[in-house]
Motif scaffolding. Structure first.
Motif, PDB file in Angstrom:
ATOM      1  N   THR A   1      86.559 -36.220  95.830  1.00 51.37           N
ATOM      2  CA  THR A   1      87.510 -35.369  96.553  1.00 51.37           C
ATOM      3  C   THR A   1      88.522 -34.726  95.624  1.00 51.37           C
ATOM      4  N   ARG A   2      89.057 -35.500  94.708  1.00 52.13           N
ATOM      5  CA  ARG A   2      90.090 -34.960  93.806  1.00 52.13           C
ATOM      6  C   ARG A   2      89.532 -33.836  92.943  1.00 52.13           C
TER       7      ARG A   2
ATOM      8  N   ASP B   1      86.890 -32.029  93.503  1.00 53.59           N
ATOM      9  CA  ASP B   1      86.544 -30.930  94.403  1.00 53.59           C
ATOM     10  C   ASP B   1      87.797 -30.123  94.727  1.00 53.59           C
TER      11      ASP B   1
ATOM     12  N   ASN C   1      85.678 -32.288 102.843  1.00 48.20           N
ATOM     13  CA  ASN C   1      86.480 -33.465 102.510  1.00 48.20           C
ATOM     14  C   ASN C   1      87.302 -34.002 103.671  1.00 48.20           C
TER      15      ASN C   1
ATOM     16  N   ALA D   1      88.363 -37.662 103.825  1.00 46.59           N
ATOM     17  CA  ALA D   1      89.064 -38.238 102.671  1.00 46.59           C
ATOM     18  C   ALA D   1      90.524 -38.566 102.940  1.00 46.59           C
TER      19      ALA D   1
ATOM     20  N   ASP E   1      91.855 -40.284  99.563  1.00 48.51           N
ATOM     21  CA  ASP E   1      92.624 -39.452  98.629  1.00 48.51           C
ATOM     22  C   ASP E   1      93.493 -38.459  99.409  1.00 48.51           C
TER      23      ASP E   1
ATOM     24  N   LEU F   1      93.603 -34.072  99.617  1.00 55.23           N
ATOM     25  CA  LEU F   1      93.395 -33.386 100.892  1.00 55.23           C
ATOM     26  C   LEU F   1      94.644 -32.600 101.293  1.00 55.23           C
TER      27      LEU F   1
END
Length: 146
Positions: free
Chosen positions: A44-45, A47, A78, A81, A85, A89
């Motif tokens: 996620t981070r 991305d 995401n 998430a 995270d 987000l």
């Protein structure tokens, strides 16, 4: 004399052409970086970072609808998430808020800005200093949120 005038006009136009070329090259690079990130199923981070960089490049190039679409696609990818995270987000939601504010869509701006803040507030993992910074930042835009 006419030749000098034409040369002056060409010199004045050169920085704009260079700027356009720079934006196009950067857009290709950020698009490729995002595609590579997605191909390797990045977290996620990563991305969020690649998405925000690419959306920023699209925004600078004046392609606001595509910048918005890039961010919305990442938010969809995401959406689960929030617990793993929340900062990444929230950063995506905040970036969307900035794009929509520029576009003049106040309803979407309000939703995105409030969502960015609420994700972090619910995360409960934020240090007091960061919660205060967030409150001040959202407070600065309070008139836009009401």
């Amino acid at each position: 004399m006419i030749l000098l005038s034409l040369a002056a006009v060409q010199l004045e136009a050169a920085p704009e052409q260079t700027e356009t070329l720079t934006i196009e090259v950067r857009a290709r690079r950020t698009r490729q970086a995002l595609a590579e990130c997605l191909a390797r199923r990045c977290g996620t981070r990563d991305d969020a970072v690649a998405t925000i960089r690419h959306a920023q490049t699209q925004f600078v190039a004046g392609d606001y609808p595509e910048a918005r679409r890039t961010l919305l696609d990442a938010l969809e990818r995401n959406k689960a998430a929030t617990g793993s995270d929340p900062r990444a987000l929230s950063a995506l939601w905040y970036a969307l808020a900035r794009v929509t504010l520029h576009n003049g869509d106040m309803d979407e701006y309000r939703r995105a800005a409030l969502r960015a803040g609420s994700i972090l507030a619910r995360a409960g993992k934020l240090p007091a200093e960061e919660r205060l910074r967030l409150a001040v930042e959202l407070g600065a835009h309070a008139s836009l949120l009401s």
